[in-house]
Design a protein around this motif. Structure first.
Motif, PDB file in Angstrom:
ATOM      1  N   HIS A 658       0.828  -1.208   0.000  1.00 18.12           N
ATOM      2  CA  HIS A 658       0.000   0.000   0.000  1.00 18.12           C
ATOM      3  C   HIS A 658       0.861   1.257   0.000  1.00 18.12           C
ATOM      4  O   HIS A 658       0.504   2.262  -0.633  1.00 18.12           O
ATOM      5  CB  HIS A 658      -0.926   0.003   1.220  1.00 18.12           C
ATOM      6  N   TYR A 659       1.994   1.214   0.709  1.00 17.06           N
ATOM      7  CA  TYR A 659       2.861   2.395   0.756  1.00 17.06           C
ATOM      8  C   TYR A 659       3.354   2.781  -0.635  1.00 17.06           C
ATOM      9  O   TYR A 659       3.637   3.957  -0.894  1.00 17.06           O
ATOM     10  CB  TYR A 659       4.052   2.139   1.681  1.00 17.06           C
ATOM     11  N   LEU A 660       3.468   1.794  -1.542  1.00 13.59           N
ATOM     12  CA  LEU A 660       3.905   2.095  -2.906  1.00 13.59           C
ATOM     13  C   LEU A 660       2.967   3.085  -3.587  1.00 13.59           C
ATOM     14  O   LEU A 660       3.409   3.919  -4.387  1.00 13.59           O
ATOM     15  CB  LEU A 660       3.982   0.809  -3.732  1.00 13.59           C
ATOM     16  N   THR A 661       1.683   3.002  -3.278  1.00 12.94           N
ATOM     17  CA  THR A 661       0.716   3.876  -3.946  1.00 12.94           C
ATOM     18  C   THR A 661       0.880   5.337  -3.540  1.00 12.94           C
ATOM     19  O   THR A 661       0.345   6.227  -4.214  1.00 12.94           O
ATOM     20  CB  THR A 661      -0.719   3.423  -3.624  1.00 12.94           C
ATOM     21  N   HIS A 662       1.606   5.608  -2.452  1.00 13.00           N
ATOM     22  CA  HIS A 662       1.832   6.988  -1.999  1.00 13.00           C
ATOM     23  C   HIS A 662       3.162   7.558  -2.499  1.00 13.00           C
ATOM     24  O   HIS A 662       3.414   8.755  -2.334  1.00 13.00           O
ATOM     25  CB  HIS A 662       1.824   7.051  -0.467  1.00 13.00           C
ATOM     26  N   TYR A 663       4.005   6.726  -3.078  1.00 15.04           N
ATOM     27  CA  TYR A 663       5.370   7.159  -3.365  1.00 15.04           C
ATOM     28  C   TYR A 663       5.442   8.299  -4.375  1.00 15.04           C
ATOM     29  O   TYR A 663       6.329   9.147  -4.291  1.00 15.04           O
ATOM     30  CB  TYR A 663       6.205   5.972  -3.853  1.00 15.04           C
ATOM     31  N   HIS A 664       4.534   8.335  -5.338  1.00 18.72           N
ATOM     32  CA  HIS A 664       4.647   9.366  -6.371  1.00 18.72           C
ATOM     33  C   HIS A 664       4.453  10.765  -5.784  1.00 18.72           C
ATOM     34  O   HIS A 664       5.177  11.701  -6.140  1.00 18.72           O
ATOM     35  CB  HIS A 664       3.646   9.104  -7.503  1.00 18.72           C
TER      36      HIS A 664
END
Length: 866
Positions: A658-664
């Motif tokens: 889920h944290y990947l979806t915030h990286y941008h």
């Protein structure tokens, strides 16, 4: 000639070269002769450079010895000639002094002068021998042509004592901190030197008495010489059991505090009458020692450099920096605070948590990212036991640290910039750590597998994420956090993942939920999700008989060794994940396309596309330069990756996915996320483990670890170039006269030929090693399907301007996106070129690799795309 390591002074290169043997175990070697500022990584290269470039030079050019007899103006550059001249004065009954003026007493006889020279000036070398016999008669004032005044060489006894003390003090610091010797061993060394000094004094007295008898000296002359040599020696001043400055552990620590940047740890009781302690290294005193300790580290001169146009290169390029009012002044310090728990030993059973510690470190964001990432530039703030942190809470442990940060915010710190006293302020810019440690520090729930509100960035729940992983929800911000805190206090229960307030809320210029907690890429990617996904994909390939286990294991470690990645991984396909350190998993992802390139049958499996996407995501996230266009590409790549991952495998997504979806959008706030990696903090843990293992003393491990760490920092302070962005030569350095004809023509054509230029095949610049045979990215073509790079043949260094030039051949490579590799165009036009290194957008080297008739380029991260 002044030694850069200990400050000792020399008149001849040969003596300086012999002296440098005692520093041959240093990490770097700075030349410093006659304005030469080349730094070498190897001692052998440094000595070779001295012999090749400076062997015919002397720091005492045109020096002349002057006659010390009254009213005599004779001078000569040969020491033996001057000595004979002085003996003529003594034969005539005229007293003289030493021509080097190393003592105040005069000599009455030739024998006294001779003995003095034997014991004090035996190694004095002549600059050149006289060509003709020179008459030794005195020269009258009226017959002497006025000579140009030469600088006098005064013998400074205090300076010699200071140099010796500094040399031994540095050695003791190194033994204690770098080699982890115990204080008992150091004391044994001191006692041995003391006994050696006494024996040497007795031997000197015996020899002097024998020589006095040989030259038939009077009793008065003999006693005078014995009295002169019987005075306190340097060894006695340093190691005498009664008054030597290194005679005991207490005196050595006192010397460290007075002469090095040693900040002593302070023992603080956690709670009154608890008999439980933390060891705190005062942050303000550490900052003061850094800015006022002679490092050359002082704002605004030591601020981060301007970024490359069109790219984000540092946290100063993010929105978080531009919206923080305290960050706008160049006289403010930005602190990155890191916290993590670690075990010092590996006991079994009930003792497994007995020696588990929590380390709190900090680094200064104002430093260049390369310097900031070094382990030695992460400073210790606090050490405590993990069980004490759980028992007494974050507020009790961090209270003294937060009070210092408050003072830095409000009252500031006075530092000296040149001769001007300047007031600086500062605060915490980012709170770093793994997810568990960060949640513990800020009062969030620490359960990621079952608690619904597991994310510190948004209000998504675990159930919603597993059902619809790509859906977005409301983001957390400071106002909503404060409302959740009030609800939590009123109900006495956790509210939306918030379980308690935190002491960090007391800071005026640091707010947790205004992007004060950047993610740790190492923990999220390499230890949280990608290490599991890689194992899922490889097991699928093996199950479908597309590749073998033994091939994967052997080929993987071959490629890691081939590209000098300093990792060795053991793949256990019975495990759920790759069980290695974060950096090892990262290295594995870097080589994985080349690992699978030989097996074309893998490309038919949908999971092959997934592993290439995994590589692309990692490359962008770990790149030091990121454009906004690449941020958009990252968002799409992550979205597609999660879709394919969910469709191919029944294993549910992990919370770290889920944290990947915030990286941008986190990249837009912070800049490149890899600069907030906690791997440098992880490396610091090993220092404490090694110190304890060598000491074998677990009675007060907090005191031992904190003191040894501060000894290490004090030892590092002896290198005044510690915070400089220095250039280090790894290979041999040549001058222009050693170039062959082809190299000479190339250098002349590009204006890189002359005495100011040095030529080498290996150099370290800004922490990056550049060698002949490496490749450097230049730019993309019009359609960005291909890019141009320079195949390096050599490196040129301009001593005057400190510019670095790289010469080699221009070449072209093409992307094969579906395979995740780049292939070199062997038929491209190869033009010779010589380029200033500052014109390259990224100096991370690319390495050529040949397989199945093709030449590939191995890259560690994504290449810059505007």
């Amino acid at each position: 000639i002044v030694c850069a390591s200990c400050g000792s002074k020399f008149s001849f290169v040969s003596i300086y070269q012999r002296h440098m043997r005692i520093h041959r175990f240093n990490n770097t070697f700075s030349c410093g002769l006659y304005g030469c500022n080349i730094v070498f990584k190897k001692y052998t290269s440094f000595i070779s450079h001295l012999g090749r470039s400076h062997s015919q030079k002397s720091s005492t050019n045109n020096f002349e010895y002057k006659c010390t007899a009254d009213k005599c103006l004779f001078s000569h550059e040969n020491f033996e000639v001057m000595t004979k001249h002085l003996k003529d004065h003594l034969a005539g009954g005229v007293p003289v002094y030493c021509p080097l003026k190393c003592r105040e007493k005069s000599f009455e006889t030739s024998n006294a002068l001779k003995i003095h020279n034997i014991y004090h000036h035996r190694n004095v070398q002549n600059i050149r021998d006289p060509e003709n016999q020179i008459e030794m008669s005195c020269i009258d004032n009226s017959t002497v042509i006025e000579q140009q005044k030469q600088p006098e060489t005064n013998f400074d006894e205090n300076q010699h004592i200071s140099n010796a003390a500094n040399l031994f003090g540095t050695m003791f610091l190194k033994i204690l901190s770098k080699h982890h010797a115990s204080s008992i061993i150091v004391q044994q060394i001191v006692d041995a030197i003391t006994e050696l000094t006494k024996s040497q004094q007795e031997l000197n007295h015996h020899r002097i008495s024998e020589i006095a008898k040989t030259f038939q000296l009077s009793v008065f002359e003999t006693n005078e010489i014995l009295q002169d040599f019987g005075s306190e020696t340097i060894s006695a001043l340093l190691f005498d059991p009664a008054h030597g400055m290194f005679r005991s552990e207490h005196m050595r620590r006192k010397y460290f505090k007075d002469n090095f940047c040693y900040v002593e740890p302070v023992e603080i009781e956690i709670s009154p009458n608890s008999n439980r302690f933390i060891y705190y290294v005062p942050v303000l005193r550490t900052l003061e020692s850094l800015f006022n300790g002679g490092y050359g580290l002082a704002p605004p001169f030591f601020t981060t450099p301007d970024g490359t146009a069109g790219f984000m290169t540092n946290y100063t390029d993010g929105l978080r920096f531009s919206t923080n009012t305290l960050c706008q002044s160049s006289y403010n310090v930005h602190i990155f605070l890191y916290q993590d728990g670690f075990g010092t030993v590996n006991p079994l059973g009930d003792a497994k948590t007995r020696h588990k510690l929590v380390g709190v470190y900090f680094t200064i964001g104002n430093m260049h990212p390369v310097l900031r990432s070094r382990t030695e530039n992460n400073f210790l703030a606090l050490l405590c036991f993990e069980k004490d942190l759980k028992l007494y809470g974050v507020d009790s442990i961090f209270k003294v640290l937060i009070n210092d940060i408050k003072l830095l915010e409000t009252e500031g710190l006075n530092i000296n910039i040149g001769e001007t006293e300047t007031l600086i302020h500062g605060t915490i810019f980012a709170l770093l750590g793994d997810n568990l440690g960060t949640h513990q520090m800020v009062g969030l729930v620490e359960n990621f597998s079952s608690h619904q509100y597991f994310s510190r960035y948004c209000y998504t729940t675990l159930q919603d994420f597993r059902r619809t992983p790509l859906n977005t929800c409301q983001m957390r911000h400071q106002d909503s956090y404060e409302q959740d805190i009030r609800d939590c206090i009123n109900t006495g229960k956790p509210v939306k993942g918030i379980k308690s307030p935190t002491i960090f809320n007391e800071l005026s210029h640091f707010q947790l939920f205004e992007y004060g907690m950047p993610p740790c890429v190492a923990h999220d990617l390499f230890l949280g999700c990608f290490n599991y996904d890689i194992m899922l994909i490889l097991r699928r390939f093996i199950r479908n008989k597309l590749i073998g286990e033994k091939y994967l294991q052997s080929r993987l470690n071959y490629l890691l060794k081939k590209f000098q990645l300093n990792s060795k991984i053991t793949l256990n396909f019975k495990k759920k994940c790759v069980t290695s350190k974060a950096v090892d998993v990262w290295h594995m992802i870097q080589v994985i396309p080349l690992l699978l390139i030989k097996h074309e049958q893998l490309q038919t499996d949908p999971a092959y596309k997934l592993i290439i996407m995994l590589k692309n995501i990692t490359d962008i996230l770990t790149a030091p330069l990121i454009s906004k266009r690449q941020v958009g590409m990252l968002q799409l790549e992550i979205r597609h990756y999660l879709e394919i991952r969910s469709s191919l495998f029944v294993t549910p997504l992990r919370p770290k996915h889920h944290y990947l979806t915030h990286y941008h959008h986190l990249i837009l706030q912070y800049g490149p996320l890899m600069q907030f990696s906690t791997m440098s903090g992880e490396r610091k843990h090993s220092f404490f483990k090694t110190a304890l293992r060598h000491a074998g003393n677990y009675k007060n491990i907090l005191k031992l670890c904190s003191e040894r760490h501060q000894y290490w920092q004090a030892y590092l302070s002896t290198n005044k170039q510690r915070f400089n962005e220095e250039i280090i030569c790894e290979g041999d350095v040549r001058t222009c006269k050693y170039l062959n004809e082809d190299e000479k023509h190339i250098m002349e054509f590009y204006g890189c030929y002359g005495e100011d230029f040095k030529y080498t095949n290996s150099i370290v610049y800004m922490g990056t090693t550049l060698k002949s045979g490496y490749c450097l990215f230049v730019d993309h073509d019009e359609y960005e399907d291909s890019f141009h790079f320079l195949w390096t043949h050599g490196i040129v260094y301009n001593e005057t301007t400190s510019d670095i030039f790289v010469y080699g051949e221009n070449m072209t490579a093409t992307y094969f996106t579906e395979l995740g590799v780049t292939v070199v165009d062997e038929n491209c036009t190869r033009d010779t070129n010589c380029v200033n290194i500052k014109t390259f957008p990224d100096i991370t080297p690319l390495v050529m690799y040949t397989c199945k008739g093709n030449t590939y380029l191995f890259n560690k991260h994504a290449l810059p795309r505007k």
